[in-house]
Write an enzyme that holds these catalytic residues in place. Structure first.
Site, PDB file in Angstrom:
ATOM      1  N   GLU A  43      -0.450  60.149 -49.685  1.00  0.00           N
ATOM      2  CA  GLU A  43       0.490  61.242 -49.891  1.00  0.00           C
ATOM      3  C   GLU A  43       1.144  61.672 -48.602  1.00  0.00           C
ATOM      4  OE1 GLU A  43      -2.727  63.968 -51.238  1.00  0.00           O
ATOM      5  OE2 GLU A  43      -1.559  65.399 -50.093  1.00  0.00           O
ATOM      6  N   CYS A  58       4.487  65.625 -42.972  1.00  0.00           N
ATOM      7  CA  CYS A  58       3.114  65.225 -42.664  1.00  0.00           C
ATOM      8  C   CYS A  58       2.894  63.887 -43.367  1.00  0.00           C
ATOM      9  CB  CYS A  58       2.178  66.309 -43.192  1.00  0.00           C
ATOM     10  SG  CYS A  58       0.455  65.915 -42.952  1.00  0.00           S
ATOM     11  N   CYS A  85      -9.877  57.100 -45.375  1.00  0.00           N
ATOM     12  CA  CYS A  85     -10.144  57.194 -43.934  1.00  0.00           C
ATOM     13  C   CYS A  85     -11.563  56.745 -43.667  1.00  0.00           C
ATOM     14  CB  CYS A  85      -9.963  58.631 -43.459  1.00  0.00           C
ATOM     15  SG  CYS A  85     -10.260  58.812 -41.685  1.00  0.00           S
ATOM     16  N   CYS A  93     -15.211  62.663 -42.009  1.00  0.00           N
ATOM     17  CA  CYS A  93     -15.567  64.037 -41.657  1.00  0.00           C
ATOM     18  C   CYS A  93     -15.979  64.769 -42.946  1.00  0.00           C
ATOM     19  CB  CYS A  93     -14.377  64.741 -41.011  1.00  0.00           C
ATOM     20  SG  CYS A  93     -13.728  63.839 -39.586  1.00  0.00           S
ATOM     21  N   CYS A 145     -13.461  67.025 -45.120  1.00  0.00           N
ATOM     22  CA  CYS A 145     -12.109  66.512 -45.374  1.00  0.00           C
ATOM     23  C   CYS A 145     -12.039  65.799 -46.719  1.00  0.00           C
ATOM     24  CB  CYS A 145     -11.717  65.570 -44.240  1.00  0.00           C
ATOM     25  SG  CYS A 145     -10.160  64.718 -44.539  1.00  0.00           S
ATOM     26  N   CYS A 200      -2.831  67.942 -46.686  1.00  0.00           N
ATOM     27  CA  CYS A 200      -2.701  66.520 -46.978  1.00  0.00           C
ATOM     28  C   CYS A 200      -4.040  65.973 -47.443  1.00  0.00           C
ATOM     29  CB  CYS A 200      -2.323  65.764 -45.712  1.00  0.00           C
ATOM     30  SG  CYS A 200      -0.698  66.121 -45.126  1.00  0.00           S
TER      31      CYS A 200
END
Ligand code: SAH
Ligand code: SF4
Length: 358
Positions: A97, A110, A117, A121, A124, A341
């Site tokens: 996105e 953004c 990812c 983390c 997130c 995001c």
């Protein structure tokens, strides 16, 4: 048996040189490449719109290439229309996105650099899904072109790009650097690297490499904790690249490029918003050319974290200021819809429902 259907390549998957070679093979002069890119930057949705390109060449282009490889699968508006989030499906089925944020004096996009990812983390939304894949440079640039297409109808133009969407840009280094070159290329979007922010969880060797690229993009470091034992948990790559070395490499980048480094600090109630945290941050950054950006946590389901209340955000800001640092609180765009995001993706994945823009 039929093999897989092979899509036409996206026009921006070709380098400038490769497109010029293709044009030569089709009897067209090299300057047509700049014309095509110019139309892309102005938001062309088809080759047929490219009026100063001869019709037969437009037909050839259309037969061999797609304008973009991205397919919009969901659009969501927030902040009374000032924020637009778009979820795209990529070739192969992963999705990413990007978020357009409209301000009085700028329009910021953004952007995502990876589907998912690998850093993980724990606060997130992006890190919660299994890692998908790296984006190609053209898939990153296509997000920017899509925003550039949306804004002129509103009397706006895309002025800033931040790599703060899904993914760790420094873990997809070559494609990110290539996309920055394209986004800043005057033949394409012409956005100055100064207006492009690359945000990283802290891959030290890549920060050093970025400093040698002569790109001078603004670097943002996702710090979130100033001591290793806490940062090891919040940003797990810290176990490999500890915080003091990270700050040293970021400051070296700042000196090399003349750009002030930004340090991001997601405020998690009771976890990293205490007096001790402010003091440790002060010790780490005092006297350095640095700016601290406090980001109140945008709640993510199934995480153990909570957003701080307004009073504790203000108090932490004052504590950091008292340490002698430059500090601002980031406004939390998009909170009323799917927040930061990564979170539109999360909701769509969760509900598998498609919202179409009106
Ligand atoms: N992977 C890169 C860039 C993408 S994340 C990085 O971590 O820097 C961009 C920023 O959004 C990071 O500072 C990240 O810590 C922050 N962020 C992630 N989830 C968030 C949440 N739920 N609320 C507020 N900020 C968040
Ligand atoms: Fe990846 Fe950044 Fe999310 Fe961490 S905060 S999981 S590095 S996208």
């Amino acid at each position: 048996m039929n093999g897989p259907v092979t899509e036409r390549p996206a026009i921006l998957s070709l380098s400038a040189k490769a497109l010029e070679e293709w044009l030569a093979e089709h009897g067209a002069p090299a300057y047509r490449r700049k014309q095509v890119w110019g139309w892309m930057a102005r938001g062309a949705a088809s080759f047929d719109e490219m009026r100063d390109i001869p019709k037969p060449l437009r037909t050839d282009l259309d037969r061999e290439f797609r304008i973009t490889s991205l397919r919009q699968v969901a659009v969501s508006q927030a902040d009374s229309g000032l924020t637009t989030k778009t979820l795209y499906e990529l070739d192969g089925g992963h999705s990413v996105e990007s978020v357009v944020m409209r301000y009085a004096d700028r329009s910021t996009l953004c952007i995502s650099s990876q589907a998912g990812c690998p850093i993980g983390c724990p606060f997130c939304a992006t890190g919660k899904f299994p890692f998908g894949r790296n984006l190609k440079a053209h898939e990153i640039v296509e997000q920017a072109l899509d925003a550039a297409r949306m804004l002129p109808a509103e009397g706006r133009r895309l002025s800033h790009v931040v790599f703060m969407g899904m993914g760790e840009p420094m873990a997809n280094y070559q494609a990110v650097v290539e996309s920055v070159r394209r986004i800043s290329d005057v033949d394409l979007l012409g956005i100055s690297p100064r207006r492009i922010v690359v945000s990283t969880s802290g891959l030290i060797p890549r920060i050093a490499q970025l400093g040698d690229e002569k790109l001078a993009v603004t670097l943002a470091i996702s710090l979130h904790a100033a001591r290793d034992d806490l940062r090891d948990v919040l940003v797990p790559i810290n176990r490999k690249y500890p915080v003091a070395e990270l700050v040293a490499s970021a400051q070296a980048y700042g000196v090399k490029t003349g750009r002030r480094v930004s340090y991001e600090w997601v405020l998690l109630a009771g976890v990293n918003d205490t007096e001790r945290d402010a003091r440790e941050l002060g010790v780490l950054l005092r006297g350095k050319l640095a700016h601290v950006n406090l980001i109140p946590f945008n709640p993510v389901e199934d995480t153990p974290y909570e957003a701080p209340d307004r009073a504790s955000v203000r108090r932490f800001k004052e504590l950091v200021q008292a340490e002698g640092l430059n500090v601002t609180v980031r406004d939390t765009r998009g909170r009323d819809a799917d927040a930061a995001c990564g979170q539109l993706h999360e909701r769509v994945m969760r509900e598998r429902q498609t919202v179409t823009a009106s």
